[in-house]
Design a protein around this motif. Structure first.
Motif, PDB file in Angstrom:
ATOM      1  N   THR A   1       0.854  -1.175   0.000  1.00 14.00           N
ATOM      2  CA  THR A   1       0.000   0.000   0.000  1.00 14.00           C
ATOM      3  C   THR A   1       0.896   1.233   0.000  1.00 14.00           C
ATOM      4  OG1 THR A   1      -1.726  -1.154   1.224  1.00 14.00           O
ATOM      5  CG2 THR A   1      -1.799   1.260   1.265  1.00 14.00           C
ATOM      6  N   PRO A   2       0.702   2.131  -0.977  1.00 11.74           N
ATOM      7  CA  PRO A   2       1.564   3.312  -1.042  1.00 11.74           C
ATOM      8  C   PRO A   2       1.224   4.334   0.032  1.00 11.74           C
ATOM      9  CG  PRO A   2      -0.095   3.396  -2.768  1.00 11.74           C
ATOM     10  CD  PRO A   2      -0.273   2.077  -2.066  1.00 11.74           C
ATOM     11  N   ILE A   3       2.273   4.900   0.635  1.00 15.18           N
ATOM     12  CA  ILE A   3       2.142   5.962   1.628  1.00 15.18           C
ATOM     13  C   ILE A   3       3.019   7.110   1.141  1.00 15.18           C
ATOM     14  CG2 ILE A   3       2.554   6.626   4.018  1.00 15.18           C
ATOM     15  CD1 ILE A   3       2.297   3.471   4.545  1.00 15.18           C
ATOM     16  N   GLU A   4       2.380   8.219   0.826  1.00 18.55           N
ATOM     17  CA  GLU A   4       3.079   9.382   0.288  1.00 18.55           C
ATOM     18  C   GLU A   4       3.645  10.215   1.427  1.00 18.55           C
ATOM     19  OE1 GLU A   4       1.846  12.567  -3.042  1.00 18.55           O
ATOM     20  OE2 GLU A   4       0.584  12.589  -1.245  1.00 18.55           O
ATOM     21  N   LEU A   5       4.898  10.586   1.314  1.00 16.63           N
ATOM     22  CA  LEU A   5       5.537  11.496   2.250  1.00 16.63           C
ATOM     23  C   LEU A   5       5.860  12.769   1.484  1.00 16.63           C
ATOM     24  CD1 LEU A   5       7.859   8.944   4.060  1.00 16.63           C
ATOM     25  CD2 LEU A   5       5.621   9.781   4.797  1.00 16.63           C
ATOM     26  N   ILE A   6       5.376  13.920   1.979  1.00 12.66           N
ATOM     27  CA  ILE A   6       5.544  15.173   1.238  1.00 12.66           C
ATOM     28  C   ILE A   6       6.207  16.238   2.078  1.00 12.66           C
ATOM     29  CG2 ILE A   6       3.528  14.748  -0.226  1.00 12.66           C
ATOM     30  CD1 ILE A   6       2.020  16.854   1.449  1.00 12.66           C
ATOM     31  N   GLU A   7       6.887  17.148   1.392  1.00 12.35           N
ATOM     32  CA  GLU A   7       7.428  18.361   1.988  1.00 12.35           C
ATOM     33  C   GLU A   7       6.802  19.522   1.236  1.00 12.35           C
ATOM     34  OE1 GLU A   7      11.782  18.900   2.980  1.00 12.35           O
ATOM     35  OE2 GLU A   7      11.560  20.363   1.361  1.00 12.35           O
ATOM     36  N   LEU A   8       6.097  20.383   1.954  1.00  9.69           N
ATOM     37  CA  LEU A   8       5.420  21.513   1.321  1.00  9.69           C
ATOM     38  C   LEU A   8       6.360  22.705   1.204  1.00  9.69           C
ATOM     39  CD1 LEU A   8       2.007  21.275   3.200  1.00  9.69           C
ATOM     40  CD2 LEU A   8       2.569  20.404   0.924  1.00  9.69           C
ATOM     41  N   PRO A   9       6.238  23.488   0.143  1.00 12.40           N
ATOM     42  CA  PRO A   9       7.102  24.659  -0.042  1.00 12.40           C
ATOM     43  C   PRO A   9       6.600  25.873   0.730  1.00 12.40           C
ATOM     44  CG  PRO A   9       5.623  24.444  -1.898  1.00 12.40           C
ATOM     45  CD  PRO A   9       5.362  23.252  -1.004  1.00 12.40           C
ATOM     46  N   SER A  10       7.424  26.873   0.780  1.00 13.75           N
ATOM     47  CA  SER A  10       7.073  28.206   1.297  1.00 13.75           C
ATOM     48  C   SER A  10       6.558  28.210   2.729  1.00 13.75           C
ATOM     49  CB  SER A  10       6.027  28.863   0.384  1.00 13.75           C
ATOM     50  OG  SER A  10       6.471  28.874  -0.956  1.00 13.75           O
ATOM     51  N   GLY A  11       7.014  27.286   3.558  1.00 12.92           N
ATOM     52  CA  GLY A  11       6.625  27.263   4.954  1.00 12.92           C
ATOM     53  C   GLY A  11       5.219  26.771   5.229  1.00 12.92           C
ATOM     54  N   ALA A  12       4.513  26.288   4.221  1.00 13.11           N
ATOM     55  CA  ALA A  12       3.158  25.769   4.430  1.00 13.11           C
ATOM     56  C   ALA A  12       3.224  24.527   5.321  1.00 13.11           C
ATOM     57  CB  ALA A  12       2.495  25.427   3.102  1.00 13.11           C
ATOM     58  N   ARG A  13       2.294  24.426   6.265  1.00 10.43           N
ATOM     59  CA  ARG A  13       2.244  23.277   7.170  1.00 10.43           C
ATOM     60  C   ARG A  13       1.125  22.311   6.790  1.00 10.43           C
ATOM     61  NH1 ARG A  13       5.239  23.008  11.250  1.00 10.43           N
ATOM     62  NH2 ARG A  13       3.783  21.956  12.643  1.00 10.43           N
ATOM     63  N   THR A  14       0.175  22.767   5.991  1.00 14.35           N
ATOM     64  CA  THR A  14      -0.923  21.923   5.524  1.00 14.35           C
ATOM     65  C   THR A  14      -1.148  22.197   4.046  1.00 14.35           C
ATOM     66  OG1 THR A  14      -2.642  23.562   6.008  1.00 14.35           O
ATOM     67  CG2 THR A  14      -2.071  22.014   7.794  1.00 14.35           C
ATOM     68  N   THR A  15      -1.794  21.264   3.366  1.00  9.53           N
ATOM     69  CA  THR A  15      -2.044  21.476   1.936  1.00  9.53           C
ATOM     70  C   THR A  15      -3.046  22.596   1.701  1.00  9.53           C
ATOM     71  OG1 THR A  15      -3.609  19.624   1.960  1.00  9.53           O
ATOM     72  CG2 THR A  15      -1.381  19.175   1.154  1.00  9.53           C
ATOM     73  N   ASP A  16      -3.973  22.830   2.643  1.00  9.74           N
ATOM     74  CA  ASP A  16      -4.881  23.955   2.434  1.00  9.74           C
ATOM     75  C   ASP A  16      -4.127  25.282   2.546  1.00  9.74           C
ATOM     76  OD1 ASP A  16      -4.882  23.241   5.273  1.00  9.74           O
ATOM     77  OD2 ASP A  16      -6.402  24.785   5.530  1.00  9.74           O
ATOM     78  N   GLN A  17      -3.109  25.365   3.397  1.00  7.83           N
ATOM     79  CA  GLN A  17      -2.279  26.573   3.460  1.00  7.83           C
ATOM     80  C   GLN A  17      -1.520  26.764   2.150  1.00  7.83           C
ATOM     81  OE1 GLN A  17       0.322  26.217   6.841  1.00  7.83           O
ATOM     82  NE2 GLN A  17      -1.257  26.828   8.305  1.00  7.83           N
ATOM     83  N   LEU A  18      -1.101  25.666   1.536  1.00  8.39           N
ATOM     84  CA  LEU A  18      -0.375  25.756   0.267  1.00  8.39           C
ATOM     85  C   LEU A  18      -1.282  26.272  -0.850  1.00  8.39           C
ATOM     86  CD1 LEU A  18       2.100  25.123  -1.535  1.00  8.39           C
ATOM     87  CD2 LEU A  18       1.146  22.820  -1.808  1.00  8.39           C
ATOM     88  N   TRP A  19      -2.482  25.705  -0.946  1.00  7.76           N
ATOM     89  CA  TRP A  19      -3.352  25.997  -2.081  1.00  7.76           C
ATOM     90  C   TRP A  19      -4.291  27.183  -1.857  1.00  7.76           C
ATOM     91  CZ3 TRP A  19      -1.212  23.980  -6.018  1.00  7.76           C
ATOM     92  CH2 TRP A  19      -0.579  22.740  -5.926  1.00  7.76           C
ATOM     93  N   ARG A  20      -4.518  27.569  -0.587  1.00  6.45           N
ATOM     94  CA  ARG A  20      -5.379  28.705  -0.284  1.00  6.45           C
ATOM     95  C   ARG A  20      -4.568  29.752   0.452  1.00  6.45           C
ATOM     96  NH1 ARG A  20     -10.833  26.159   2.319  1.00  6.45           N
ATOM     97  NH2 ARG A  20     -11.668  25.257   0.409  1.00  6.45           N
ATOM     98  N   PRO A  21      -3.971  30.686  -0.280  1.00  8.65           N
ATOM     99  CA  PRO A  21      -3.182  31.726   0.394  1.00  8.65           C
ATOM    100  C   PRO A  21      -4.079  32.559   1.317  1.00  8.65           C
ATOM    101  CG  PRO A  21      -3.101  31.953  -2.014  1.00  8.65           C
ATOM    102  CD  PRO A  21      -4.014  30.818  -1.704  1.00  8.65           C
ATOM    103  N   PRO A  22      -3.484  33.175   2.337  1.00 13.19           N
ATOM    104  CA  PRO A  22      -4.284  33.995   3.266  1.00 13.19           C
ATOM    105  C   PRO A  22      -5.077  35.069   2.529  1.00 13.19           C
ATOM    106  CG  PRO A  22      -1.989  33.842   3.996  1.00 13.19           C
ATOM    107  CD  PRO A  22      -2.069  33.205   2.644  1.00 13.19           C
ATOM    108  N   ALA A  23      -6.274  35.316   3.018  1.00  8.86           N
ATOM    109  CA  ALA A  23      -7.145  36.306   2.367  1.00  8.86           C
ATOM    110  C   ALA A  23      -6.740  37.711   2.722  1.00  8.86           C
ATOM    111  CB  ALA A  23      -8.584  36.075   2.784  1.00  8.86           C
TER     112      ALA A  23
END
Length: 157
Positions: free
Chosen positions: A135-157
């Motif tokens: 079973t594949p388990i993805e390990l990721i490192e997010l850019p720009s200091g993002a701690r969650t994928t929603d922080q990565l894809w939804r910049p602060p308003a």
């Protein structure tokens, strides 16, 4: 007639991973991914029969936290495996790590896991480690200091 709106979801509950050998998988998820076991239960009865479609079925479920997320390992005996590679349905669990290179190096030193080479896709770096059932388990490192994928894809308003 108006189309009904979405149902109300309170929060994420868990991911359930079917496994062929619960002890072998438990050793992997605790020893490699650091699962903190929360519960370990034997399964049987009418509820299990209804969910699995197997009359008189028995099983075992072990649940624990990995990175604050509940992961449940489910063993129901002889269940056929999914083919490897792209397919419809569940594809993988993903966990964020602080340092992908250090994580990759640490896993390379182990002789009991299979990993892929790190790649960059859509601005994030990642690789896969495989559990004992492949079973594949993805390990990721997010850019720009993002701690969650929603922080990565939804910049602060």
């Amino acid at each position: 007639m108006a189309r009904p709106g979405p149902i109300a979801i309170a929060n994420f509950s868990h991911v359930c991973v079917g496994v062929s050998d619960i002890e072998r998988s438990l050793a992997f998820y605790t020893g490699v991914l650091g699962m903190d076991v929360v519960f370990d239960v034997e399964l049987d009865g009418a509820g299990l029969d209804a969910v699995t479609g197997m009359a008189g079925g028995k099983g075992r479920m072990v649940g624990g936290l990995i990175g604050g997320m509940m992961v449940e390992l489910l063993s129901l005996g002889d269940v056929s495996a999914l083919p490897e590679g792209p397919h419809l349905g569940y594809t993988n669990i993903s966990f964020r790590v602080e340092d992908l290179d250090a994580t990759y190096t640490a896993l390379q030193r182990r002789d009991d896991v299979r990993i892929t080479t790190p790649v960059e896709i859509a601005g994030l770096r990642m690789f896969f480690v495989y559990d004992p059932d492949a079973t594949p388990i993805e390990l990721i490192e997010l850019p720009s200091g993002a701690r969650t994928t929603d922080q990565l894809w939804r910049p602060p308003a």
